[in-house]
Design a protein around this motif. Structure first.
Motif, mmCIF file in Angstrom:
data_model
loop_
_atom_site.group_PDB
_atom_site.id
_atom_site.type_symbol
_atom_site.label_atom_id
_atom_site.label_comp_id
_atom_site.label_asym_id
_atom_site.label_seq_id
_atom_site.Cartn_x
_atom_site.Cartn_y
_atom_site.Cartn_z
ATOM 1 N N UNK A 82 0.853 -1.104 0.251
ATOM 2 C CA UNK A 82 0.065 0.121 -0.030
ATOM 3 C C UNK A 82 0.987 1.174 -0.022
ATOM 4 N N UNK A 83 0.677 2.006 -0.839
ATOM 5 C CA UNK A 83 1.528 3.253 -1.156
ATOM 6 C C UNK A 83 0.885 4.551 -0.498
ATOM 7 N N UNK A 84 -0.266 4.693 -0.643
ATOM 8 C CA UNK A 84 -0.937 5.791 0.066
ATOM 9 C C UNK A 84 -2.491 5.268 0.400
ATOM 10 N N UNK A 85 -3.251 6.057 1.071
ATOM 11 C CA UNK A 85 -4.448 5.545 1.509
ATOM 12 C C UNK A 85 -5.294 5.891 0.279
ATOM 13 N N UNK A 86 -6.358 5.145 -0.200
ATOM 14 C CA UNK A 86 -7.405 5.343 -1.312
ATOM 15 C C UNK A 86 -8.686 6.200 -0.813
ATOM 16 N N UNK A 87 -8.453 7.464 -0.832
ATOM 17 C CA UNK A 87 -9.515 8.174 -0.399
ATOM 18 C C UNK A 87 -10.569 8.768 -1.504
ATOM 19 N N UNK A 88 -10.366 8.247 -2.742
ATOM 20 C CA UNK A 88 -11.017 9.008 -3.833
ATOM 21 C C UNK A 88 -12.515 8.638 -4.151
ATOM 22 N N UNK A 89 -12.764 8.669 -5.409
ATOM 23 C CA UNK A 89 -14.355 8.339 -5.662
ATOM 24 C C UNK A 89 -14.157 7.064 -6.675
ATOM 25 N N UNK A 90 -13.164 6.637 -7.317
ATOM 26 C CA UNK A 90 -13.164 5.538 -8.097
ATOM 27 C C UNK A 90 -11.800 4.883 -7.959
ATOM 28 N N UNK A 91 -11.789 3.499 -7.833
ATOM 29 C CA UNK A 91 -10.616 2.790 -7.551
ATOM 30 C C UNK A 91 -10.605 2.029 -9.156
ATOM 31 N N UNK A 92 -9.358 1.958 -9.534
ATOM 32 C CA UNK A 92 -9.005 1.395 -10.708
ATOM 33 C C UNK A 92 -7.614 0.622 -10.765
ATOM 34 N N UNK A 93 -7.719 -0.713 -10.925
ATOM 35 C CA UNK A 93 -6.634 -1.437 -10.948
ATOM 36 C C UNK A 93 -6.389 -2.190 -12.242
ATOM 37 N N UNK A 94 -5.249 -1.869 -12.716
ATOM 38 C CA UNK A 94 -4.644 -2.074 -13.993
ATOM 39 C C UNK A 94 -3.439 -3.094 -13.849
#
Length: 133
Positions: A82-94
């Motif tokens: 984990x690099x930084x907390x995910x606080x946004x609206x959309x999670x995108x895994x590539x």
């Protein structure tokens, strides 16, 4: 396997439906899954739960592997940082295949929250030994 078959495969997974995952790209050793952030997927500090990020990385790695090995796969193992907390609206895994041979593929996955890198994962998927469907 084509995009439509892969999309149907994702939609047949009850947990994927529960988190609202959607396949947005698939083929040629790559896959992308997105999840809209919802309050019930967040932890006590308001960030998306690490388990949601891990799910996204795990499933996207396996779909990328499936684009070269076919649909009957299982994750053999993966690691996530984990690099930084995910606080946004959309999670995108590539995810993309780094190496494949025979019945095994090793993949890398970058997970973004509103375009900011929040996790990096690497994993291996293998063809299932049994053919249960």
């Amino acid at each position: 396997m084509n995009f439509e078959d892969a999309r149907k495969g994702l939609e047949s997974q009850p947990f994927s439906v529960l988190v609202g995952a959607r396949l947005v790209a698939f083929g040629d050793g790559e896959a992308v899954i997105e999840i809209d952030a919802r309050d019930d997927l967040r932890q006590q500090n308001g960030y998306l739960h690490g388990g949601v990020l891990a799910y996204a990385a795990d499933n996207t790695l396996t779909f990328a592997a499936g684009s070269v090995l076919g649909p009957s796969l299982l994750t053999a193992g993966f690691t996530i940082d984990y690099v930084r907390p995910a606080g946004g609206n959309t999670l995108r895994a590539e995810a993309r295949v780094v190496q494949s041979s025979g019945s095994r593929a090793t993949c890398r996955c970058d997970v973004y929250s509103d375009g900011e890198l929040c996790a990096v994962a690497q994993g291996t998927a293998v063809r299932r030994a049994d053919k249960r469907e």
